[in-house]
Design a protein around this motif. Structure first.
Motif, short mmCIF file in Angstrom:
data_model
loop_
_atom_site.label_atom_id
_atom_site.label_comp_id
_atom_site.label_asym_id
_atom_site.label_seq_id
_atom_site.Cartn_x
_atom_site.Cartn_y
_atom_site.Cartn_z
N ILE A 21 37.28 40.35 48.38
CA ILE A 21 38.42 40.53 47.49
C ILE A 21 39.38 41.55 48.10
O ILE A 21 38.96 42.63 48.53
CB ILE A 21 37.97 41.01 46.10
CG1 ILE A 21 37.02 39.97 45.48
CG2 ILE A 21 39.16 41.27 45.20
CD1 ILE A 21 36.46 40.37 44.13
N LEU A 38 35.04 51.59 40.47
CA LEU A 38 34.08 50.48 40.52
C LEU A 38 32.85 50.85 41.35
O LEU A 38 31.74 50.45 41.02
CB LEU A 38 34.74 49.23 41.12
CG LEU A 38 35.84 48.58 40.29
CD1 LEU A 38 36.49 47.45 41.06
CD2 LEU A 38 35.29 48.08 38.95
N ILE A 59 29.54 44.05 40.51
CA ILE A 59 29.89 43.94 39.10
C ILE A 59 29.16 42.71 38.58
O ILE A 59 29.41 41.60 39.04
CB ILE A 59 31.41 43.76 38.89
CG1 ILE A 59 32.19 44.96 39.42
CG2 ILE A 59 31.71 43.56 37.41
CD1 ILE A 59 33.69 44.80 39.31
N ALA A 66 35.33 44.78 48.91
CA ALA A 66 36.70 45.01 48.46
C ALA A 66 37.46 45.73 49.56
O ALA A 66 36.98 46.71 50.12
CB ALA A 66 36.70 45.86 47.19
N VAL A 90 43.24 40.88 43.95
CA VAL A 90 43.52 41.72 42.80
C VAL A 90 44.84 42.40 43.13
O VAL A 90 44.92 43.20 44.06
CB VAL A 90 42.41 42.77 42.56
CG1 VAL A 90 42.81 43.72 41.44
CG2 VAL A 90 41.09 42.08 42.23
N LEU A 123 44.12 37.91 40.25
CA LEU A 123 44.00 38.76 39.07
C LEU A 123 45.10 39.80 39.19
O LEU A 123 45.10 40.60 40.12
CB LEU A 123 42.63 39.44 39.03
CG LEU A 123 42.44 40.58 38.03
CD1 LEU A 123 42.71 40.13 36.60
CD2 LEU A 123 41.05 41.18 38.18
N TYR A 177 40.33 46.57 32.86
CA TYR A 177 40.07 45.85 34.11
C TYR A 177 38.75 45.08 34.06
O TYR A 177 38.59 44.08 34.75
CB TYR A 177 40.13 46.78 35.33
CG TYR A 177 39.20 47.97 35.24
CD1 TYR A 177 37.86 47.87 35.58
CD2 TYR A 177 39.68 49.20 34.82
CE1 TYR A 177 37.02 48.95 35.49
CE2 TYR A 177 38.84 50.30 34.73
CZ TYR A 177 37.51 50.17 35.07
OH TYR A 177 36.68 51.25 34.97
N PHE A 181 38.04 41.36 35.56
CA PHE A 181 37.00 40.99 36.53
C PHE A 181 36.05 39.93 35.97
O PHE A 181 35.56 39.08 36.71
CB PHE A 181 36.25 42.22 37.04
CG PHE A 181 36.99 42.94 38.13
CD1 PHE A 181 36.97 42.48 39.44
CD2 PHE A 181 37.73 44.06 37.84
CE1 PHE A 181 37.67 43.13 40.43
CE2 PHE A 181 38.44 44.73 38.83
CZ PHE A 181 38.40 44.26 40.14
N ARG A 182 35.78 39.99 34.66
CA ARG A 182 34.96 38.93 34.06
C ARG A 182 35.68 37.59 34.19
O ARG A 182 35.07 36.57 34.50
CB ARG A 182 34.65 39.24 32.60
CG ARG A 182 33.45 40.14 32.43
CD ARG A 182 33.00 40.28 30.99
NE ARG A 182 33.87 41.12 30.18
CZ ARG A 182 33.94 42.43 30.26
NH1 ARG A 182 33.17 43.07 31.12
NH2 ARG A 182 34.74 43.12 29.49
N LEU A 184 37.93 36.80 36.46
CA LEU A 184 37.94 36.45 37.88
C LEU A 184 36.59 35.92 38.36
O LEU A 184 36.54 35.01 39.18
CB LEU A 184 38.35 37.67 38.71
CG LEU A 184 38.55 37.46 40.21
CD1 LEU A 184 39.65 36.43 40.47
CD2 LEU A 184 38.87 38.80 40.88
N SER A 185 35.49 36.46 37.83
CA SER A 185 34.16 36.09 38.30
C SER A 185 33.86 34.60 38.14
O SER A 185 33.07 34.04 38.92
CB SER A 185 33.09 36.91 37.61
OG SER A 185 32.96 36.54 36.25
#
Length: 188
Positions: A21, A38, A59, A66, A90, A123, A177, A181-182, A184-185
């Motif tokens: 990412i 994070l 996560i 990242a 992101v 995202l 955020y 991320f949820r 995006l996952s």
């Protein structure tokens, strides 16, 4: 049968999806702060990113590498060097800095138009909503010109279209955020 095994392994923390990412956006948007939150759940003030950095973050059942590439004008020139095999972008925007919305839109437009990123989910995080003069989500969507591009915040993945969505957040208050991320996952 195999899905059951993956669910058990994920529950036990033994199975992760891997992803690459890129954290992109203008300087002072909060990319480095988010990466550190994070990684080790700590908020700290950071100096502007001068060179690309990479962190491994977990996560849920997503383990990702990242990359914080910096956001100052010179750093933006090397973003393209990191597009290979990227799983998600992101894109962070300082929601309290309206003077830079046009610049943020220009950079986002260039990313969305790049052929190497055609299928990559985006995202978009509108950061710093804890600042009283921060833009609303609606204002940020309008400023970035993404009304017609966003695909919804649902948990049912979209098909045959690049996933793009805006989530408002405050990295320093550790809010907003996580939902992004949820969302995006489901595309990783």
């Amino acid at each position: 049968m195999l899905e059951w095994l993956f669910n058990i392994l994920a529950y036990l923390g033994l199975y992760y999806k891997n992803a690459k990412i890129l954290f992109l956006g203008l300087d002072n948007a909060g990319k480095t702060t988010l990466m550190h939150v994070l990684r080790d759940d700590k908020v700290a003030q950071h100096i502007p990113t001068q060179q690309p950095t990479a962190e491994e973050v977990v996560i849920g059942n997503i383990k990702f590498r990242a990359f914080d590439l910096g956001g100052h004008a010179a750093a933006r020139q090397i973003w393209r060097n990191y597009y290979t095999k990227v799983d998600a972008i992101v894109y962070m925007v300082d929601a309290a800095d309206r003077d830079r919305f046009n610049e943020a839109k220009k950079e986002l437009d260039a990313l969305l138009a790049d052929e190497q990123l055609t299928d990559v989910p985006f995202l978009i995080l509108g950061n710093k909503i804890d600042v009283p003069q921060a833009a609303s989500e609606e204002e940020l969507r309008t400023a970035l010109g993404v009304h017609h591009l966003t695909t919804g915040k649902g948990t049912n993945p979209v098909k045959d279209v690049r996933p793009i969505e805006v989530f408002m957040c405050s990295v320093v208050r550790k809010m907003g955020y996580g939902e992004g991320f949820r969302w995006l996952s489901q595309y990783l």
